[in-house]
Motif scaffolding. Structure first.
Motif, short mmCIF file in Angstrom:
data_model
loop_
_atom_site.label_atom_id
_atom_site.label_comp_id
_atom_site.label_asym_id
_atom_site.label_seq_id
_atom_site.Cartn_x
_atom_site.Cartn_y
_atom_site.Cartn_z
N GLU A 74 14.08 33.17 27.18
CA GLU A 74 13.02 32.78 28.10
C GLU A 74 13.56 31.87 29.19
OE1 GLU A 74 9.17 29.89 27.82
OE2 GLU A 74 9.18 31.57 26.39
N VAL A 75 13.25 32.22 30.47
CA VAL A 75 13.68 31.41 31.60
C VAL A 75 12.49 30.88 32.40
CG1 VAL A 75 15.92 32.54 31.80
CG2 VAL A 75 13.96 33.47 33.06
N ALA A 76 11.30 31.44 32.18
CA ALA A 76 10.11 30.97 32.91
C ALA A 76 8.87 31.52 32.23
CB ALA A 76 10.16 31.40 34.38
N VAL A 77 7.75 30.86 32.50
CA VAL A 77 6.43 31.35 32.11
C VAL A 77 5.57 31.37 33.36
CG1 VAL A 77 4.36 30.95 30.72
CG2 VAL A 77 6.62 30.45 29.76
N VAL A 78 4.98 32.52 33.68
CA VAL A 78 4.13 32.63 34.87
C VAL A 78 2.79 31.99 34.56
CG1 VAL A 78 3.12 34.21 36.55
CG2 VAL A 78 5.29 34.79 35.46
N ARG A 79 2.37 31.07 35.42
CA ARG A 79 1.13 30.33 35.18
C ARG A 79 -0.08 31.25 35.26
NH1 ARG A 79 3.66 26.36 38.47
NH2 ARG A 79 2.44 27.02 40.27
N SER A 80 -1.08 30.93 34.46
CA SER A 80 -2.36 31.61 34.51
C SER A 80 -3.42 30.60 34.91
CB SER A 80 -2.72 32.23 33.16
OG SER A 80 -4.03 32.76 33.18
N TYR A 81 -4.29 31.00 35.85
CA TYR A 81 -5.40 30.15 36.26
C TYR A 81 -6.73 30.62 35.65
CZ TYR A 81 -2.05 28.68 39.85
OH TYR A 81 -0.94 28.21 40.51
N ALA A 82 -6.65 31.54 34.71
CA ALA A 82 -7.86 32.06 34.09
C ALA A 82 -8.58 30.96 33.32
CB ALA A 82 -7.53 33.22 33.16
N GLU A 83 -9.90 30.99 33.37
CA GLU A 83 -10.69 30.03 32.62
C GLU A 83 -10.67 30.36 31.13
OE1 GLU A 83 -14.66 29.50 34.00
OE2 GLU A 83 -14.07 29.10 36.08
N SER A 84 -10.81 29.33 30.33
CA SER A 84 -10.94 29.52 28.89
C SER A 84 -12.41 29.67 28.53
CB SER A 84 -10.35 28.33 28.13
OG SER A 84 -10.66 28.44 26.74
N PRO A 85 -12.74 30.58 27.63
CA PRO A 85 -14.15 30.71 27.24
C PRO A 85 -14.68 29.52 26.48
CG PRO A 85 -12.77 32.11 25.88
CD PRO A 85 -11.89 31.58 26.97
N GLY A 86 -13.79 28.67 25.97
CA GLY A 86 -14.24 27.48 25.25
C GLY A 86 -14.51 27.69 23.78
N PHE A 87 -14.28 28.88 23.29
CA PHE A 87 -14.43 29.13 21.86
C PHE A 87 -13.54 30.30 21.50
CE2 PHE A 87 -17.41 32.02 23.83
CZ PHE A 87 -17.33 33.17 23.07
N SER A 88 -13.30 30.45 20.21
CA SER A 88 -12.51 31.58 19.71
C SER A 88 -13.37 32.42 18.78
CB SER A 88 -11.27 31.08 18.95
OG SER A 88 -10.35 30.49 19.84
N PRO A 89 -13.19 33.72 18.81
CA PRO A 89 -13.99 34.59 17.94
C PRO A 89 -13.71 34.32 16.46
CG PRO A 89 -12.92 35.86 19.68
CD PRO A 89 -12.32 34.49 19.71
N ARG A 90 -14.75 34.41 15.68
CA ARG A 90 -14.62 34.34 14.22
C ARG A 90 -14.50 35.79 13.74
NH1 ARG A 90 -18.98 31.38 10.15
NH2 ARG A 90 -18.00 31.95 8.18
N VAL A 91 -13.29 36.32 13.80
CA VAL A 91 -13.08 37.75 13.61
C VAL A 91 -12.06 38.00 12.52
CG1 VAL A 91 -11.35 37.78 15.47
CG2 VAL A 91 -12.44 39.91 14.77
N SER A 92 -12.33 39.04 11.74
CA SER A 92 -11.38 39.52 10.74
C SER A 92 -11.05 40.97 11.06
CB SER A 92 -11.97 39.43 9.33
OG SER A 92 -12.33 38.10 9.01
N LEU A 93 -9.77 41.31 11.04
CA LEU A 93 -9.33 42.69 11.24
C LEU A 93 -9.06 43.29 9.87
CD1 LEU A 93 -6.92 42.35 14.32
CD2 LEU A 93 -9.40 42.74 14.28
N VAL A 94 -9.80 44.33 9.54
CA VAL A 94 -9.73 44.93 8.21
C VAL A 94 -9.77 46.45 8.36
CG1 VAL A 94 -10.82 42.96 7.09
CG2 VAL A 94 -12.24 44.83 7.94
N GLU A 95 -9.63 47.15 7.23
CA GLU A 95 -9.78 48.59 7.20
C GLU A 95 -10.99 48.94 6.34
OE1 GLU A 95 -5.21 50.16 7.79
OE2 GLU A 95 -5.94 49.85 5.74
N GLY A 96 -11.71 49.99 6.75
CA GLY A 96 -12.93 50.36 6.03
C GLY A 96 -12.96 51.82 5.65
N GLY A 97 -13.39 52.09 4.43
CA GLY A 97 -13.59 53.46 3.99
C GLY A 97 -12.33 54.14 3.51
N ALA A 98 -12.51 55.35 2.96
CA ALA A 98 -11.39 56.11 2.42
C ALA A 98 -10.38 56.47 3.50
CB ALA A 98 -11.91 57.38 1.74
#
Length: 715
Positions: A435-459
């Motif tokens: 790593e030699v640099a990180v390009v800045r982001s000016y995007a806003e933060s939503p202020g929260f993180s999803p309460r999410v689980s990634l799973v598999e369902g069914g046969a």
């Protein structure tokens, strides 16, 4: 005086899903001295500027600022430019695209229909006085000329603004030179219609004749004083545009490229590099056969390099076909049940990976994105990684679980990474892996993180995301909201933070939200994607299978199940309450395809065939035929809200109107929400915000629940 915090729907709309201000569209100079990219100046600013990151350690600087170049005036877009942005789902403003010469020293871009260039090393910009409105300007590799399209003609001008002239003009009504036709831009991921030679002395130019294509009227009933648009739309089973290709030199002398266009009418890919002759990928209309053709640019003759056939269909992929530096054909192919990278006639990957795109072809390796295949040692739900591939093996470049992509030239790579537990994405610049640099982001933060689980369902082990309210104590079952896309080219179960923000907001209104990527969605295996052949309704079967299996391990109240979706997801939502009212109790169908005979050729015929020969497949997958409604006739009538933009030229509003008419004739109550002036996207801030609020209100009324939304600053 206190100011109420903005709601999540308003912030989500204002920031275009928290993407404004994030860097994108990277180009790396081959000498590793700089990286060009686009970025808005703030997280709620729509206008993108062109930036340069100087390496090593030179910092970021603005190369072209639309506010300065336009002098504070507003943008004016031509109908052709609006259509291009609609095809690419581009909701930004300002500089939304650019192209550079081979050295990445000169950039060209269109702004308000005017042609501008930026000298990336010197940091200066200029406007070139040329006819407009300008579309898709591209410098020659040597930086001496700019080619562009204006008024349907392919033109070229010197980089200093001298010698502007037309190289290929429309030679008949309905003809354009240098532009992609509708199905190429909408379905083939080919937005371009001309390609420079590596020597900068000539171009390949697509001539598109839309005359055979049937015309449709797109009107805005809320503006009766305005004339409707008369647009060519190639619906399934109807004629396509005729596409021819010409080698054109800078003096305007043209030589037609010859291939069997009757058998292979689709010009799917064009590649021209100094590693070999111009390379074409042409497809049969049924997409079961395709040819890789090398072009003799002096005569226009073609020779076959490789041919593919598949009894179901052949997919198209980003970055291929192309030549390796040694002159071997690089392609992605379905072999042995897997999607593999092949160089020459040799596959370099196996069933452990599902290759998705080629990012760069170097002298010693190929850079690709891929997902874990069905034979991988462990499931990587929703992940896409960057890999280096060569004859010695496969090495993963991206580290943490997430969704990764990259742009590379020489020793410098820009690795863009989004992960589940961190807002936004990070663009890291690597030199020889460090790593030699990180390009800045000016995007806003939503202020929260999803309460999410990634799973598999069914046969079938359907990939799923399950989201619960952030304040949920876990003691009672919740009403369920399925929130899918669920069809081809549109996976939504991804290991990335922002992909789940809207689903989390719905969860915070009192739902357990389930997102499922069933058969037909990308990234798992060719067989998984091709299981929808001839029958789109299997995608609903997978939603039900995942839902019922997840209810065994999650607090899901199966007596209160709703579904919402847009586009294919809208089709799936309407299909759910019409075909399976025993499972689903309410639906919001946004911009749904209701009659597949009204959708375009390249997409629809790939999956359902020719409607003239395969009428049964169309009838079975339709929402409005007798078969489409008969299964629902005997069951309970579930509440359905149909939402559609009246200006949509992709899934036209006739889909919603025909469904509403069929439901009315069948005596089935429903609601229709027309969106005046809205296309297949909903970029208007107030529309996008209120659309979320109206959906929640409808779903709560339909399910009979009055659960209080979760409290919080983004509620």
């Amino acid at each position: 005086m206190t100011t109420e915090p903005e709601s999540f729907p308003r912030r989500h709309a204002r920031t275009q899903r928290f993407t404004l201000g994030a860097p994108r569209s990277f180009t790396v100079a081959p000498d590793g001295s700089r990286v060009a990219f686009l970025r808005a100046r703030a997280g709620a600013e729509r206008a993108g500027a062109l930036w340069v990151l100087d390496l090593p350690g030179g910092g970021e600087r603005v190369a072209a600022d639309p506010a300065v170049l336009l002098g504070g005036g507003g943008e004016r877009l031509s109908p052709e430019e609006r259509a291009r942005r609609e095809r690419s789902r581009e909701g930004g403003a300002g500089i939304v695209g650019y192209a550079t010469d081979a050295a990445v020293e000169l950039a060209a871009f269109a702004l308000s229909g005017r042609l501008f260039t930026a000298e990336l090393r010197a940091g200066t910009t200029r406007e070139l006085p040329v006819p407009g409105p300008v579309i898709d300007p591209r410098p020659s590799p040597d930086g001496r000329h700019i080619a562009y399209v204006a008024a349907g003609a392919l033109r070229v001008v010197g980089a200093e603004g001298d010698g502007d002239r037309a190289l290929a003009e429309p030679d008949a009504p309905g003809v354009t030179q240098g532009l992609a036709e509708f199905v190429a831009a909408e379905e083939m991921d080919r937005a371009r219609g001309f390609w420079w030679s590596p020597r900068s002395d000539r171009l390949l130019v697509a001539r598109v004749d839309d005359t055979p294509v049937r015309r449709w009227w797109i009107a805005d009933p809320a503006q009766p004083e305005r004339d409707p648009q008369h647009v060519p739309y190639p619906a399934a089973g109807t004629p396509n545009a005729e596409v021819r290709l010409f080698v054109t030199d800078l003096g305007g002398i043209r030589t037609e490229v010859v291939w069997d266009r009757a058998r292979y009418p689709y010009l799917a890919r064009v590649h021209w590099s100094d590693a070999g002759a111009p390379l074409l990928l042409v497809q049969a209309r049924d997409q079961r056969g395709q040819l890789y053709l090398a072009v003799d640019p002096d005569t226009g003759a073609t020779r076959m390099v490789h041919a593919d056939e598949d009894p179901i269909w052949l997919d198209l992929f980003a970055g291929v076909p192309c030549w390796s530096p040694s002159g071997q054909l690089v392609r992605i192919a379905d072999e042995g049940g897997a999607r593999v990278l092949a160089v020459g006639e040799r596959p370099l990957t196996g069933p452990q990976l599902q290759v998705r795109a080629v990012l760069d072809v170097g002298a010693s390796d190929v850079l690709v994105t891929a997902s874990a295949g069905e034979e991988a040692s462990a499931p990587e739900i929703g992940e896409t990684h960057v890999y280096r591939v060569n004859e010695l093996g496969v090495a993963r470049i991206s580290g943490e679980p997430g969704v990764h992509s990259a742009v590379r030239s020489g020793a410098v790579t820009v690795l863009v990474s989004a992960v589940l537990d961190r807002p936004g994405s990070v663009a890291r610049v690597l030199r020889d892996g460090e790593e030699v640099a990180v390009v800045r982001s000016y995007a806003e933060s939503p202020g929260f993180s999803p309460r999410v689980s990634l799973v598999e369902g069914g046969a079938r082990r359907v990939p799923c995301a399950v989201l619960m309210p952030r304040d949920y104590p876990g003691d009672t079952p919740l009403p369920v909201l399925l929130d899918p896309y669920g069809g081809p080219h549109g996976g939504r179960v991804v290991a990335a933070h922002h992909a789940h923000l809207t689903s989390q907001w719905f969860a915070d209104q009192g739902f357990a939200v389930v997102v499922a990527d069933g058969r037909g969605t990308p990234g798992r295996s060719p067989a998984w994607e091709k299981a929808v052949h001839g029958d789109f309704t299997v995608t609903l079967d997978d939603q039900i299978e995942a839902l019922q299996d997840l209810a065994k391990t999650h607090p899901l109240d199966l007596s209160q199940v709703a579904i919402r979706g847009w586009s294919y997801g809208g089709y799936l939502a309407a299909l759910a309450v019409l075909r399976r009212p025993d499972v689903f109790h309410a639906a919001v169908a946004g911009a749904p395809v209701t009659d597949w005979r009204l959708y375009d050729t390249h997409y629809t015929e790939r999956y359902l065939g020719d409607p003239g020969a395969d009428a049964a497949a169309y009838a079975h997958s339709s929402l409005i035929t007798d078969e489409g409604l008969s299964d629902a006739a005997e069951g309970p009538h579930r509440p359905l809200m149909i939402v559609h933009g009246l200006a949509d030229d992709n899934v036209v509003v006739a889909h919603a109107l025909r469904l509403s008419s069929a439901l009315l004739a069948a005596g089935r109550p429903h609601e229709v929400l027309p969106l005046s002036g809205v296309t297949h996207m909903t970029p208007q801030e107030q529309v996008a915000e209120n659309l979320l609020l109206l959906q929640v209100d409808f779903l709560k009324r339909a399910l009979g629940t009055d659960r209080t939304p979760a409290a919080g600053p983004n509620g």
